[in-house]
Design a protein around this motif. Structure first.
Motif, PDB file in Angstrom:
ATOM      1  N   ILE A 135     -74.301  37.571  65.847  1.00 53.83           N
ATOM      2  CA  ILE A 135     -74.445  38.646  64.858  1.00 53.83           C
ATOM      3  C   ILE A 135     -74.022  38.145  63.480  1.00 53.83           C
ATOM      4  N   ASP A 136     -72.873  37.481  63.403  1.00 55.05           N
ATOM      5  CA  ASP A 136     -72.411  36.946  62.114  1.00 55.05           C
ATOM      6  C   ASP A 136     -73.408  35.942  61.536  1.00 55.05           C
ATOM      7  N   GLN A 137     -73.978  35.107  62.386  1.00 52.69           N
ATOM      8  CA  GLN A 137     -74.940  34.103  61.927  1.00 52.69           C
ATOM      9  C   GLN A 137     -76.182  34.775  61.353  1.00 52.69           C
ATOM     10  N   VAL A 138     -76.688  35.798  62.039  1.00 55.28           N
ATOM     11  CA  VAL A 138     -77.872  36.521  61.537  1.00 55.28           C
ATOM     12  C   VAL A 138     -77.543  37.214  60.221  1.00 55.28           C
ATOM     13  N   LEU A 139     -76.404  37.887  60.163  1.00 55.62           N
ATOM     14  CA  LEU A 139     -76.034  38.598  58.929  1.00 55.62           C
ATOM     15  C   LEU A 139     -75.875  37.619  57.766  1.00 55.62           C
ATOM     16  N   GLY A 140     -75.306  36.456  58.025  1.00 51.04           N
ATOM     17  CA  GLY A 140     -75.170  35.442  56.981  1.00 51.04           C
ATOM     18  C   GLY A 140     -76.518  34.888  56.549  1.00 51.04           C
ATOM     19  N   MET A 141     -77.351  34.584  57.509  1.00 49.81           N
ATOM     20  CA  MET A 141     -78.677  34.042  57.219  1.00 49.81           C
ATOM     21  C   MET A 141     -79.504  35.043  56.405  1.00 49.81           C
ATOM     22  N   GLU A 142     -79.330  36.321  56.711  1.00 50.72           N
ATOM     23  CA  GLU A 142     -80.089  37.366  56.024  1.00 50.72           C
ATOM     24  C   GLU A 142     -79.352  37.913  54.800  1.00 50.72           C
ATOM     25  N   GLU A 143     -78.268  37.246  54.433  1.00 56.80           N
ATOM     26  CA  GLU A 143     -77.507  37.546  53.223  1.00 56.80           C
ATOM     27  C   GLU A 143     -77.130  39.018  53.110  1.00 56.80           C
ATOM     28  N   CYS A 144     -76.636  39.557  54.197  1.00 55.62           N
ATOM     29  CA  CYS A 144     -76.185  40.952  54.177  1.00 55.62           C
ATOM     30  C   CYS A 144     -74.919  41.042  53.322  1.00 55.62           C
ATOM     31  N   PRO A 145     -74.955  41.848  52.264  1.00 54.02           N
ATOM     32  CA  PRO A 145     -73.812  41.905  51.352  1.00 54.02           C
ATOM     33  C   PRO A 145     -72.702  42.863  51.814  1.00 54.02           C
ATOM     34  N   TYR A 146     -72.861  43.468  52.969  1.00 52.15           N
ATOM     35  CA  TYR A 146     -71.926  44.486  53.440  1.00 52.15           C
ATOM     36  C   TYR A 146     -71.253  44.068  54.740  1.00 52.15           C
ATOM     37  N   GLU A 147     -70.022  44.499  54.905  1.00 54.26           N
ATOM     38  CA  GLU A 147     -69.408  44.435  56.225  1.00 54.26           C
ATOM     39  C   GLU A 147     -70.225  45.384  57.095  1.00 54.26           C
ATOM     40  N   SER A 148     -70.494  44.983  58.332  1.00 53.76           N
ATOM     41  CA  SER A 148     -71.424  45.742  59.166  1.00 53.76           C
ATOM     42  C   SER A 148     -70.845  46.075  60.516  1.00 53.76           C
ATOM     43  N   GLU A 149     -71.485  47.049  61.138  1.00 52.63           N
ATOM     44  CA  GLU A 149     -71.098  47.518  62.464  1.00 52.63           C
ATOM     45  C   GLU A 149     -72.332  47.515  63.355  1.00 52.63           C
ATOM     46  N   VAL A 150     -72.165  46.986  64.574  1.00 53.36           N
ATOM     47  CA  VAL A 150     -73.249  46.936  65.557  1.00 53.36           C
ATOM     48  C   VAL A 150     -72.687  47.401  66.889  1.00 53.36           C
ATOM     49  N   SER A 151     -73.486  48.156  67.613  1.00 50.04           N
ATOM     50  CA  SER A 151     -73.131  48.583  68.958  1.00 50.04           C
ATOM     51  C   SER A 151     -73.961  47.772  69.950  1.00 50.04           C
ATOM     52  N   LEU A 152     -73.299  47.216  70.970  1.00 47.60           N
ATOM     53  CA  LEU A 152     -73.971  46.417  71.993  1.00 47.60           C
ATOM     54  C   LEU A 152     -73.592  46.964  73.362  1.00 47.60           C
ATOM     55  N   THR A 153     -74.599  47.302  74.144  1.00 46.67           N
ATOM     56  CA  THR A 153     -74.382  47.763  75.514  1.00 46.67           C
ATOM     57  C   THR A 153     -75.053  46.797  76.468  1.00 46.67           C
ATOM     58  N   LEU A 154     -74.288  46.333  77.450  1.00 50.24           N
ATOM     59  CA  LEU A 154     -74.819  45.485  78.509  1.00 50.24           C
ATOM     60  C   LEU A 154     -75.054  46.376  79.717  1.00 50.24           C
ATOM     61  N   THR A 155     -76.263  46.322  80.255  1.00 52.43           N
ATOM     62  CA  THR A 155     -76.621  47.227  81.332  1.00 52.43           C
ATOM     63  C   THR A 155     -77.450  46.493  82.378  1.00 52.43           C
ATOM     64  N   ASP A 156     -78.069  47.263  83.278  1.00 50.51           N
ATOM     65  CA  ASP A 156     -78.891  46.684  84.333  1.00 50.51           C
ATOM     66  C   ASP A 156     -80.327  47.182  84.199  1.00 50.51           C
ATOM     67  N   ASN A 157     -81.200  46.733  85.091  1.00 50.12           N
ATOM     68  CA  ASN A 157     -82.619  47.092  85.012  1.00 50.12           C
ATOM     69  C   ASN A 157     -82.870  48.579  85.193  1.00 50.12           C
ATOM     70  N   THR A 158     -82.100  49.241  86.038  1.00 49.37           N
ATOM     71  CA  THR A 158     -82.301  50.673  86.267  1.00 49.37           C
ATOM     72  C   THR A 158     -82.072  51.468  84.990  1.00 49.37           C
ATOM     73  N   LYS A 159     -80.963  51.208  84.332  1.00 48.45           N
ATOM     74  CA  LYS A 159     -80.615  51.950  83.119  1.00 48.45           C
ATOM     75  C   LYS A 159     -81.576  51.617  81.968  1.00 48.45           C
ATOM     76  N   ILE A 160     -81.900  50.337  81.789  1.00 49.87           N
ATOM     77  CA  ILE A 160     -82.776  49.987  80.668  1.00 49.87           C
ATOM     78  C   ILE A 160     -84.189  50.511  80.917  1.00 49.87           C
ATOM     79  N   ARG A 161     -84.579  50.606  82.174  1.00 45.75           N
ATOM     80  CA  ARG A 161     -85.883  51.194  82.490  1.00 45.75           C
ATOM     81  C   ARG A 161     -85.915  52.662  82.064  1.00 45.75           C
ATOM     82  N   GLN A 162     -84.833  53.382  82.323  1.00 44.64           N
ATOM     83  CA  GLN A 162     -84.751  54.785  81.902  1.00 44.64           C
ATOM     84  C   GLN A 162     -84.855  54.903  80.384  1.00 44.64           C
TER      85      GLN A 162
END
Length: 169
Positions: free
Chosen positions: A25-52
């Motif tokens: 995430i930091d690498q992408v934000l740096g590469m894309e020159e994001c001028p702001y401190e940022s917040e990202v939500s990441l959820t790790l799940t399984d096939n059943t939940k992502i299918r829903q």
């Protein structure tokens, strides 16, 4: 950068998935020159939940590897000018002041399957999926070949910078 991480799946990952997510995430934000401190939500799940989720939000009734839910409506990829216009404050967390980019949901089950199919590590697949999703959160897409080529180049650059390559695992 704040990472809100939820792990709601059963598979034990053979690497520090929180630290790796932050690095990508930091690498992408740096590469894309994001001028702001940022917040990202990441959820790790399984096939059943992502299918829903895929069925609910994309009307596709099958598991997928990753879903991205951007909160900022970038007119052009990584064009932060819109955040300076009237109403921009809705994109920022009132408590932390960070730019709320959106949510990433990864099926670790599907990512594991793809890593085997592609002949590389789960670590590489996981990092790739986060880089891919981060670009979506910043307004990139791959609906036409020119857009896809840009995303592919940027994803490869992020992984190379972090030394997460198919060859160098």
């Amino acid at each position: 950068m704040t990472l809100q991480l939820e792990d709601e799946q059963a598979q034990k990952l053979p690497f520090d998935y929180e630290e790796l997510a932050k690095q990508v995430i930091d690498q992408v934000l740096g590469m894309e020159e994001c001028p702001y401190e940022s917040e990202v939500s990441l959820t790790l799940t399984d096939n059943t939940k992502i299918r829903q989720l895929n069925r609910e939000f994309r009307k596709i009734d099958k598991p997928t590897d990753v879903l991205s839910f951007p909160l900022v409506d970038f007119q052009k990829p990584a064009d932060y000018d819109l955040l300076e216009s009237d109403g921009w404050e809705v994109y920022f967390n009132p408590e932390s002041g960070e730019l709320m980019l959106g949510d990433i949901v990864i099926s670790i089950e599907r990512a594991s399957e793809q890593a085997r199919e592609y002949g590389h590590s789960l670590k590489r697949e996981y990092a790739f999926l986060i880089a891919h999703s981060m670009l979506h959160l910043l307004g990139y897409d791959h609906m036409i070949s020119e857009e896809a080529a840009v995303m592919e180049q940027k994803q490869a650059a992020v992984l190379k910078k972090l030394n997460i390559t198919r060859e160098g695992e």
